[in-house]
Design an enzyme around this catalytic site. Sequence first.
Site, PDB file in Angstrom:
ATOM      1  N   ASP A  84      -7.590 -12.378  -2.192  1.00  0.00           N
ATOM      2  CA  ASP A  84      -6.750 -11.176  -2.292  1.00  0.00           C
ATOM      3  C   ASP A  84      -6.206 -11.071  -3.712  1.00  0.00           C
ATOM      4  O   ASP A  84      -5.058 -10.670  -3.934  1.00  0.00           O
ATOM      5  CB  ASP A  84      -5.614 -11.230  -1.262  1.00  0.00           C
ATOM      6  CG  ASP A  84      -4.950  -9.880  -1.039  1.00  0.00           C
ATOM      7  OD1 ASP A  84      -5.544  -8.849  -1.412  1.00  0.00           O
ATOM      8  OD2 ASP A  84      -3.818  -9.849  -0.515  1.00  0.00           O
ATOM      9  N   HIS A 110      -3.428  -4.879   8.108  1.00  0.00           N
ATOM     10  CA  HIS A 110      -2.276  -3.987   7.909  1.00  0.00           C
ATOM     11  C   HIS A 110      -2.066  -3.168   9.174  1.00  0.00           C
ATOM     12  O   HIS A 110      -2.046  -1.935   9.155  1.00  0.00           O
ATOM     13  CB  HIS A 110      -2.483  -3.103   6.685  1.00  0.00           C
ATOM     14  CG  HIS A 110      -2.410  -3.861   5.398  1.00  0.00           C
ATOM     15  ND1 HIS A 110      -1.219  -4.115   4.758  1.00  0.00           N
ATOM     16  CD2 HIS A 110      -3.369  -4.461   4.665  1.00  0.00           C
ATOM     17  CE1 HIS A 110      -1.460  -4.827   3.664  1.00  0.00           C
ATOM     18  NE2 HIS A 110      -2.752  -5.051   3.596  1.00  0.00           N
ATOM     19  N   GLY A 117      -0.230 -21.190  -0.173  1.00  0.00           N
ATOM     20  CA  GLY A 117       1.093 -21.741   0.068  1.00  0.00           C
ATOM     21  C   GLY A 117       2.189 -20.702   0.082  1.00  0.00           C
ATOM     22  O   GLY A 117       3.338 -21.027   0.393  1.00  0.00           O
ATOM     23  N   HIS A 136       0.844  -1.195   0.000  1.00  0.00           N
ATOM     24  CA  HIS A 136       0.000   0.000   0.000  1.00  0.00           C
ATOM     25  C   HIS A 136       0.882   1.250   0.000  1.00  0.00           C
ATOM     26  O   HIS A 136       1.810   1.369   0.808  1.00  0.00           O
ATOM     27  CB  HIS A 136      -0.924   0.005   1.213  1.00  0.00           C
ATOM     28  CG  HIS A 136      -2.006  -1.034   1.154  1.00  0.00           C
ATOM     29  ND1 HIS A 136      -3.340  -0.728   1.056  1.00  0.00           N
ATOM     30  CD2 HIS A 136      -1.934  -2.390   1.174  1.00  0.00           C
ATOM     31  CE1 HIS A 136      -4.042  -1.842   1.016  1.00  0.00           C
ATOM     32  NE2 HIS A 136      -3.215  -2.871   1.093  1.00  0.00           N
ATOM     33  N   HIS A 146      -6.922 -10.996   5.827  1.00  0.00           N
ATOM     34  CA  HIS A 146      -5.810 -11.933   5.583  1.00  0.00           C
ATOM     35  C   HIS A 146      -4.949 -12.142   6.839  1.00  0.00           C
ATOM     36  O   HIS A 146      -3.844 -11.631   6.969  1.00  0.00           O
ATOM     37  CB  HIS A 146      -4.967 -11.569   4.364  1.00  0.00           C
ATOM     38  CG  HIS A 146      -4.548 -10.141   4.211  1.00  0.00           C
ATOM     39  ND1 HIS A 146      -3.961  -9.404   5.211  1.00  0.00           N
ATOM     40  CD2 HIS A 146      -4.598  -9.328   3.127  1.00  0.00           C
ATOM     41  CE1 HIS A 146      -3.674  -8.205   4.769  1.00  0.00           C
ATOM     42  NE2 HIS A 146      -4.048  -8.133   3.501  1.00  0.00           N
TER      43      HIS A 146
END
Length: 382
Positions: free
Chosen positions: A273, A194, A248, A142, A215
């Site tokens: 994502d 984040h 993975g 970002h 995530h």
Amino acid sequence: MANLLKNATLFDGERFLNNQTVEIVDGKISRIGDIADVEQSGHEIVDLSGQILAPGFVDVQVNGGGGVMFNDQRSVDGLAEIVRGHRQFGSTTLMPTLITDSFEVMREAADAISAAIKSGVPGVRGVHFEGPYLSLKRRGVHAPEFLREVDEDAFDLFTRGDLGEVIVTVAPECVPSAFIADLSKKGVHVCAGHSAATYEQVGEALSVGLRGFTHLFNAMPPLANRAPSVAGAGLDDPNSWCGLIVDGYHLHFASARIVVRAKPQGKIMLVTDAMATVGAKEKHFNLYGDTIQAVDGRCALDDGTLAGSDLDMMRAVELTHKQLGVELGEALRMASLYPAQFLRLDDRIGRVSPGFDADLVAFGQDDMKVTRTWIKGEGETH
């Protein structure tokens, strides 16, 4: 228009049923049963020949697809291309995700979502703003120049009422608790991500309405023995949902297995994502002027920094089943029912049941390749 989907190995959201027929009328699931149960005259018939028929996948974090990044093409046509890129892999509900950008771009993205919903772009049921109220330390790719304190008009943008379901990812330590509380009261799904927040800071956010974790384990400090941090708070809280990128690369499969065992059943949702490369021939794209390459399913900058993923939801289900050892039905729920529950849409999607939207995916039992999808009863062959 009525359809009969015959000879299906049906996963209805709870269990597998052999030799089933699903009737679709006016975009809704009408009846379910064995072949003899349903009158076939006047129906368009699709013989699935034993393929698995399951609820369509619900992806709450989709940055791009089909060669398009939402940040770059903030338009109805751009959103339609993103849907097309992902639909071939079973996703029938998407939350197009805007990566941190200027407030003007955020407003334009919101306008595009509103127009897409009004014009009936299939699969678009809302928007996910990932940023810009994030931690500089944990920003990932970002852009730092767009990270900032909450804009004066941010609350009005997120709650304007014509965007469908709205997800906002924030770093809890970077926004006032009242901002999270007020958004939650308006029905916005606020997630932590984040973030370099402490366990205690996340706890405060959870107490005022934080509902999820973007995530999990990525772009946040690792869980430590005396500092559980964001990841530890996400695992410890029994009521929130955690998004998991099972490719993975973002998370070691062993770590992902631990997450699945630690979190209560129903609170892990698979996310991609995904970037523009999913469903596209070109395996590179630009973000903030930097070229990002997808190699062997891994999206990264030239210096190796992960930048989203090249993952699709069918692949996520397959890896969750085969690499994490999760029973196939549970892996399918992680891709459909649980994110539908997170979005509070589980009264219309996430199950194959009479009265629900006919959002469905058919795939091979052996190769797990998607052959057909339906969004509100409109079928497409892949």
